[in-house]
Scaffold this active site. Structure first.
Site, PDB file in Angstrom:
ATOM      1  N   THR B 133       0.865  -1.182   0.000  1.00 16.81           N
ATOM      2  CA  THR B 133       0.000   0.000   0.000  1.00 16.81           C
ATOM      3  C   THR B 133       0.898   1.228   0.000  1.00 16.81           C
ATOM      4  O   THR B 133       2.119   1.110   0.164  1.00 16.81           O
ATOM      5  CB  THR B 133      -0.897   0.043   1.263  1.00 16.81           C
ATOM      6  OG1 THR B 133      -0.062   0.296   2.397  1.00 16.81           O
ATOM      7  CG2 THR B 133      -1.666  -1.251   1.463  1.00 16.81           C
ATOM      8  N   ASP B 134       0.331   2.405  -0.167  1.00 16.24           N
ATOM      9  CA  ASP B 134       1.140   3.633  -0.148  1.00 16.24           C
ATOM     10  C   ASP B 134       1.845   3.795   1.198  1.00 16.24           C
ATOM     11  O   ASP B 134       2.979   4.246   1.284  1.00 16.24           O
ATOM     12  CB  ASP B 134       0.254   4.850  -0.419  1.00 16.24           C
ATOM     13  CG  ASP B 134      -0.179   4.884  -1.885  1.00 16.24           C
ATOM     14  OD1 ASP B 134       0.444   4.148  -2.690  1.00 16.24           O
ATOM     15  OD2 ASP B 134      -1.133   5.616  -2.195  1.00 16.24           O
ATOM     16  N   CYS B 135       1.120   3.446   2.274  1.00 19.46           N
ATOM     17  CA  CYS B 135       1.720   3.626   3.596  1.00 19.46           C
ATOM     18  C   CYS B 135       2.559   2.431   4.038  1.00 19.46           C
ATOM     19  O   CYS B 135       3.435   2.549   4.888  1.00 19.46           O
ATOM     20  CB  CYS B 135       0.645   3.945   4.631  1.00 19.46           C
ATOM     21  SG  CYS B 135      -0.779   2.852   4.568  1.00 19.46           S
ATOM     22  N   TYR B 136       2.285   1.263   3.441  1.00 16.27           N
ATOM     23  CA  TYR B 136       3.085   0.060   3.744  1.00 16.27           C
ATOM     24  C   TYR B 136       3.546  -0.551   2.417  1.00 16.27           C
ATOM     25  O   TYR B 136       2.944  -1.490   1.901  1.00 16.27           O
ATOM     26  CB  TYR B 136       2.248  -0.973   4.507  1.00 16.27           C
ATOM     27  CG  TYR B 136       1.837  -0.559   5.896  1.00 16.27           C
ATOM     28  CD1 TYR B 136       2.787  -0.471   6.916  1.00 16.27           C
ATOM     29  CD2 TYR B 136       0.503  -0.284   6.207  1.00 16.27           C
ATOM     30  CE1 TYR B 136       2.417  -0.108   8.201  1.00 16.27           C
ATOM     31  CE2 TYR B 136       0.123   0.073   7.483  1.00 16.27           C
ATOM     32  CZ  TYR B 136       1.086   0.164   8.479  1.00 16.27           C
ATOM     33  OH  TYR B 136       0.721   0.513   9.744  1.00 16.27           O
ATOM     34  N   PRO B 137       4.616   0.009   1.792  1.00 16.44           N
ATOM     35  CA  PRO B 137       4.970  -0.387   0.426  1.00 16.44           C
ATOM     36  C   PRO B 137       5.568  -1.784   0.296  1.00 16.44           C
ATOM     37  O   PRO B 137       5.519  -2.377  -0.778  1.00 16.44           O
ATOM     38  CB  PRO B 137       5.995   0.673   0.016  1.00 16.44           C
ATOM     39  CG  PRO B 137       6.534   1.223   1.291  1.00 16.44           C
ATOM     40  CD  PRO B 137       5.443   1.122   2.301  1.00 16.44           C
TER      41      PRO B 137
END
Lengths: 138, 385
Positions: B133-137
């Site tokens: 995800t954007d916050c957990y790449p």
């Protein structure tokens, strides 16, 4: 004259010696009383034979040596059935499945008692032990 | 007038005595002899606390873990610990690992083994994957963890410590493999799984001190009762003229980092799978004589039913009623046949737990906690249709 003793012995047969009459030799040449406790030997893969030997102590030693000379592996049963008391939790799951009643709980401290005199190395206890505290080479 | 329900002492008074090292503590076995020797009335006036214990396979067990974040961080969606799958449906680096989850690669290894390995201080391989995800790449991580290296490790078991449980037998011609162990054909053996007279919920059968918050011995650490357990079904039934206490259960919680492999062990039941031996001890405060009388119960007064586990439906038939005294003697008689018994629950360990808890209380290391509410006296019994 030495005292009569008994000893439980596991003979391992590689395929090339399955036709040698090792039990017969123990009886005929060493005057041993032989009780077959367990046997699984196939011509193609060899196998194991668990015997209880009774007789003169020297004759038992010599008989075992003759089996070794003939190519059989020989171990004492109590060396092949391993009970790790540190791992054992004394739950008793093994007790009622043992066909020879070799396993019981001490009436005072409820810890497991393993009577190797009664054991025939069938391996049932090793199979059912939930914490793998008993292992058997068979 | 002094009756058996007249108050003898309060939690506060007991804890004062514990703090001063003056508390009188006996185990649920020792109290039996004490009552025989001097009667319940006198014993109740001497004893502050009775300790209990059980060490039994309890499948509904597991741990919440928080691993800490990798750099770059990952929101773990699928998680494995030593190839045993763990739950990926919590926040980024939280998981729940159930004791009975099986390894995808190794036979006879499961969640309980991972938990035992962690408690023994061994390294465990964590593998996790994510869509990113954007916050957990990050999309994948593989690393070794230990109990010390991770943030939190909290045991939370939804159902433990059954008050009473069936004894199991097999009436078919074939050996069957069950969570009650290996059952031989033709009623060749009977297995059972409680510590009877030492078992926590047999010693306070109406839950006067058992409820949310009660401090307990949990696998060597101090834990608490979190809730009533799932399938909590307290009941008292009469069978064959005997009273059978039913199936109350506990949900328990405690810090895995403080636990010991002496009181927590992975278990394998061949043909069934993995479970975990959980060691639990509960201190019973003797608030009045009635509570002491309850703790003096013996195996000969506690009964269970022998159930046919080869019957493949929900309502398995009961074949007889036996006492724990008979079961613990090594054989029971059923239909005129003498059958050998196996306890799956370690009485030696249960005794060790009751003794360890007794010592901790005597040495002022363990204080009693009054529950916020006590266990419900009734349960629900729904089924899938």
């Amino acid at each position: 004259m030495n005292a009569m003793i008994k000893r439980k012995v596991i003979f391992t047969f590689p395929p090339e010696i399955v036709e040698k009459p090792i039990s017969h030799t123990l009886m005929r040449d060493y005057d041993l009383w032989v009780n077959i406790l367990r046997a699984k030997i196939e011509p193609s893969s060899g196998g194991k034979l668990v015997l209880e030997l009774r007789g003169d102590e020297d004759m038992i030693e010599q008989g075992i040596e003759s089996a070794r000379q003939a190519g059989a592996g020989v171990t004492l049963l109590e060396h092949d059935v391993l009970w790790d008391k540190e791992l054992c939790v004394d739950c008793g799951a093994c007790i009622s499945t043992c066909p020879t009643q070799a396993l019981s709980l001490d009436r005072d401290n409820f810890k497991l008692i393993f009577d190797f005199e009664k054991c025939v190395a069938c391996g049932t206890c090793a199979e059912v032990c939930p914490v793998k505290a008993i292992t058997i080479e068979f | 007038m002094d009756t058996i329900t007249s108050k003898l002492r309060t939690y506060e008074e007991i804890n004062d005595r514990i703090a001063k090292g003056e508390a009188v503590v006996v185990t649920a076995e020792e109290v039996i002899n004490l009552v025989e020797d001097e009667g319940a009335r006198r014993a109740a006036r001497e004893v502050d606390v009775v300790t209990t214990g059980t060490f039994s396979p309890m499948c509904s067990s597991g741990v919440f873990l928080n691993f800490g974040h990798a750099d770059p961080p990952i929101r773990m969606q699928k998680i494995w610990l030593n190839d045993v799958p763990a739950h990926g449906g919590l926040a980024a680096v939280d998981t729940y690992l159930g004791a009975t989850n099986l390894s995808e690669t190794a036979p006879d290894y499961g969640g309980a083994h991972v938990i035992e390995d962690l408690v023994r201080g061994r390294e465990v391989t964590l593998k996790a994957v994510s869509g990113g995800t954007d916050c957990y790449p990050r999309k994948e991580v593989t690393t070794d963890i230990t109990l010390l290296s991770i943030n939190e490790a909290v045991m939370f078991n939804p159902r433990n410590c059954y008050q009473n449980y069936n004894a199991a037998v097999n009436t078919t011609k074939k050996t069957i493999r069950t969570y009650m162990g290996t059952l031989l054909p033709d009623m060749g053996n009977v297995s059972f799984a409680t510590s009877g007279q030492l078992s926590p919920l047999f010693n306070d059968p109406t839950f006067r001190s058992i409820g949310m918050g009660t401090r307990i011995f949990l696998c060597g650490a101090q834990g608490h009762i979190a809730w009533h357990g799932t399938q909590h079904r307290p009941s008292v039934v009469e069978r064959d003229g005997k009273t059978i206490i039913g199936g109350a259960t506990l949900s328990v919680v405690g810090d895995l980092k403080k636990m010991s492999a002496d009181f927590l062990r992975a278990a394998v039941f061949p043909g069934y799978g993995v479970s975990m031996f959980v060691g639990i001890g509960i201190p019973i405060p003797i608030l009045d004589e009635e509570m002491l009388r309850a703790t003096a119960v013996t195996d000969d007064e506690l009964y269970t039913q022998i159930i046919d586990y080869s019957y493949p439906h929900r309502q398995r038939p009961a074949l007889g009623t036996v006492s724990y005294g008979e079961l613990r003697s090594g054989t029971v008689t059923l239909d005129g046949k003498e059958i050998r018994t196996s306890p799956l629950s370690s009485y030696a360990k249960a005794r060790e737990i009751a003794q360890t808890l007794k010592k901790e209380i005597e040495e002022s290391q363990f204080l009693l906690q009054r529950p916020a509410w006590t266990l419900p006296r009734e349960g629900v019994n729904n089924h899938l249709e």
